[in-house]
Scaffold this active site. Structure first.
Site, PDB file in Angstrom:
ATOM      1  N   TYR A 140      -5.838  26.937 -16.041  1.00  0.00           N
ATOM      2  CA  TYR A 140      -5.989  28.234 -15.356  1.00  0.00           C
ATOM      3  C   TYR A 140      -6.323  29.344 -16.358  1.00  0.00           C
ATOM      4  O   TYR A 140      -7.304  30.079 -16.199  1.00  0.00           O
ATOM      5  CB  TYR A 140      -4.700  28.571 -14.588  1.00  0.00           C
ATOM      6  CG  TYR A 140      -4.676  29.984 -14.081  1.00  0.00           C
ATOM      7  CD1 TYR A 140      -5.551  30.395 -13.084  1.00  0.00           C
ATOM      8  CD2 TYR A 140      -3.785  30.922 -14.618  1.00  0.00           C
ATOM      9  CE1 TYR A 140      -5.540  31.699 -12.631  1.00  0.00           C
ATOM     10  CE2 TYR A 140      -3.765  32.227 -14.159  1.00  0.00           C
ATOM     11  CZ  TYR A 140      -4.652  32.611 -13.173  1.00  0.00           C
ATOM     12  OH  TYR A 140      -4.642  33.915 -12.732  1.00  0.00           O
ATOM     13  N   LYS A 144     -10.058  31.551 -17.054  1.00  0.00           N
ATOM     14  CA  LYS A 144     -10.148  33.017 -17.051  1.00  0.00           C
ATOM     15  C   LYS A 144     -10.683  33.528 -18.391  1.00  0.00           C
ATOM     16  O   LYS A 144     -11.488  34.461 -18.439  1.00  0.00           O
ATOM     17  CB  LYS A 144      -8.766  33.608 -16.775  1.00  0.00           C
ATOM     18  CG  LYS A 144      -8.283  33.387 -15.360  1.00  0.00           C
ATOM     19  CD  LYS A 144      -9.006  34.344 -14.424  1.00  0.00           C
ATOM     20  CE  LYS A 144      -8.436  34.297 -13.031  1.00  0.00           C
ATOM     21  NZ  LYS A 144      -9.029  35.302 -12.157  1.00  0.00           N
ATOM     22  N   ASP A 284       6.435  27.739 -19.342  1.00  0.00           N
ATOM     23  CA  ASP A 284       7.004  29.079 -19.151  1.00  0.00           C
ATOM     24  C   ASP A 284       7.544  29.622 -20.472  1.00  0.00           C
ATOM     25  O   ASP A 284       8.558  29.131 -20.973  1.00  0.00           O
ATOM     26  CB  ASP A 284       8.178  29.015 -18.157  1.00  0.00           C
ATOM     27  CG  ASP A 284       7.796  29.403 -16.745  1.00  0.00           C
ATOM     28  OD1 ASP A 284       6.707  29.974 -16.560  1.00  0.00           O
ATOM     29  OD2 ASP A 284       8.590  29.131 -15.838  1.00  0.00           O
TER      30      ASP A 284
HETATM   31  N1  UDP Z   1      10.765  31.363 -11.228  1.00  0.00           N
HETATM   32  C1  UDP Z   1      11.941  30.717 -10.870  1.00  0.00           C
HETATM   33  N2  UDP Z   1      11.975  30.097  -9.629  1.00  0.00           N
HETATM   34  C2  UDP Z   1      10.932  30.112  -8.764  1.00  0.00           C
HETATM   35  C3  UDP Z   1       9.744  30.790  -9.138  1.00  0.00           C
HETATM   36  C4  UDP Z   1       9.713  31.399 -10.380  1.00  0.00           C
HETATM   37  O1  UDP Z   1      12.906  30.696 -11.619  1.00  0.00           O
HETATM   38  O2  UDP Z   1      11.019  29.525  -7.662  1.00  0.00           O
HETATM   39  C5  UDP Z   1      10.695  32.048 -12.537  1.00  0.00           C
HETATM   40  C6  UDP Z   1       9.613  31.509 -13.454  1.00  0.00           C
HETATM   41  O3  UDP Z   1      10.131  30.483 -14.285  1.00  0.00           O
HETATM   42  C7  UDP Z   1       9.218  32.746 -14.252  1.00  0.00           C
HETATM   43  C8  UDP Z   1       9.487  33.901 -13.279  1.00  0.00           C
HETATM   44  O4  UDP Z   1      10.354  33.384 -12.283  1.00  0.00           O
HETATM   45  O5  UDP Z   1      10.076  32.911 -15.354  1.00  0.00           O
HETATM   46  C9  UDP Z   1       8.222  34.416 -12.628  1.00  0.00           C
HETATM   47  O6  UDP Z   1       7.529  33.318 -12.091  1.00  0.00           O
HETATM   48  P1  UDP Z   1       6.316  33.482 -11.096  1.00  0.00           P
HETATM   49  O7  UDP Z   1       5.954  32.104 -10.628  1.00  0.00           O
HETATM   50  O8  UDP Z   1       6.647  34.492 -10.057  1.00  0.00           O
HETATM   51  O9  UDP Z   1       5.147  34.105 -11.966  1.00  0.00           O
HETATM   52  P2  UDP Z   1       4.485  33.578 -13.335  1.00  0.00           P
HETATM   53  O10 UDP Z   1       5.313  34.171 -14.439  1.00  0.00           O
HETATM   54  O11 UDP Z   1       4.509  32.098 -13.311  1.00  0.00           O
HETATM   55  O12 UDP Z   1       3.105  34.145 -13.272  1.00  0.00           O
END
Ligand code: UDP
Length: 330
Positions: A140, A144, A284
């Site tokens: 992804y 970009k 992450d």
């Molecule tokens: N996250 C989580 N549980 C979920 C979805 C996200 O703990 O069901 C955590 C994820 O590990 C990250 C943060 O929330 O640290 C934001 O995640 P999101 O998927 O919203 O956005 P990203 O950072 O992946 O663009």
């Protein structure tokens, strides 16, 4: 006229709302695979696919007044991009290249691109500034970054001026709750935590609580979708005024942990957010925080809703009024 490619999606529809509210001539182009016609909310709309050049040419033929093209039509599931990279390269890069070629043939020279903090990969320093090295760790992010490279080449060779805006975590909704976030499937933290609170979904899984952060959960920079739209509007003005190509990071400069997000949702909704602790999600980083100092200094961008509470109040305005989203997708 502004052509909003992907203007029925989450961020695109908030841009469309901004253009509609300001009476700026615009046209939405979206295939409705992930977008929602209701999110276009009465703005002029053409259903078509970015990967189909005939669809694009038909729009440009019918609307020779288009002078700016905005692109919000990417696939955004990082995990899926790992298992189905072809789908991502085709839609997020090849189709954008084809669009840019069509623009070149037609001498349309202003382009605004939704890029992402995922182009940076694992941060080497926080907050991330524009000059941080870009080493994306997912297809992804690579798709970009590839478009950012194409934009540099097209600027140099063809004089196509562009603004690429690298978002951190887009969140929130129209403050009145008329439009909002409705991804199928929904992967993002704030909507999933709200769904867990309302009982629309099972308890939230926190992806790891053993990170090197004060409460052990990941820290992200949540940026209000209306503030993103405002920054895009400044980009339109910049290009229409004859401005040069730019790359900007768009974040809040404030990081909030997953636990803080959950706590704020509980305060705003008055409901507990049932949750369990799960393993870390691959890819992450512990912290992602962006610096928007450059765009603030250059364009006087001034986010209206920089605090997490407003972001969550507006997300709640949408979800509480539309518990099943737009109700147009299975
Ligand atoms: N996250 C989580 N549980 C979920 C979805 C996200 O703990 O069901 C955590 C994820 O590990 C990250 C943060 O929330 O640290 C934001 O995640 P999101 O998927 O919203 O956005 P990203 O950072 O992946 O663009």
């Amino acid at each position: 006229m502004v052509l909003v490619v992907g203007g029925a999606g989450y961020i695109g529809s908030h841009m469309t709302q901004w253009l509609r509210n300001q009476d700026w001539p615009h046209l939405v182009f979206d295939n409705l695979e992930y977008g929602h016609e209701a999110a276009v909310a009465g703005s002029p709309f053409v259903k078509g696919d970015l990967r189909n050049e005939a669809d694009l040419n038909a729009v440009f033929d019918a609307h020779p007044e288009i002078d700016v093209v905005m692109h919000f039509a990417a696939y955004t599931y990082v995990g899926e991009s790992v298992t189905e990279p072809g789908k991502y390269w085709k839609n997020n890069t090849s189709a954008v290249l084809a669009l840019l070629e069509i623009m070149r043939e037609r001498e349309i020279k202003k382009f605004i691109f939704s890029s992402t903090c995922a182009t940076f990969g694992e941060p080497q320093r926080i907050p991330l500034t524009e000059d941080h090295p870009q080493n994306p760790i997912s297809p992804y992010g690579q798709t970009k970054l590839a478009v950012e490279m194409i934009l540099k080449d097209f600027d140099h060779a063809y004089g196509l001026r562009s603004v690429a805006l690298r978002y951190f975590n887009a969140a929130g909704a129209d403050p009145n709750g008329a439009i909002g976030e409705d991804h199928r499937p929904e992967a993002h933290l704030i909507p999933n935590a709200i769904f867990a609170a309302t009982g629309n979904k099972p308890p939230l899984t926190i992806f790891g609580n053993d990170y090197d952060t004060p409460d052990g959960t990941c820290i992200r920079d949540y940026i209000h979708v209306v503030d993103l739209a405002q920054a895009h509007a400044l980009a339109i003005t910049h290009l229409r005024d004859g401005g040069d190509s730019r790359f900007y990071n768009l974040g809040n400069g404030n990081g909030y942990s997953v636990a803080e997000v959950i706590q704020t949702i509980e305060e705003v909704t008055g409901l507990p957010v049932p949750h369990t602790i799960g393993p870390r999600r691959p890819g992450d980083p512990a912290r992602l925080i962006g610096s928007s100092a450059k765009v603030k200094a250059d364009w006087n961008w001034n986010p209206q809703y920089p605090d997490l509470r407003s972001i969550i109040e507006h997300a709640w305005a949408w979800h509480s009024r539309h518990p099943n989203g737009y109700e147009d997708h299975a």
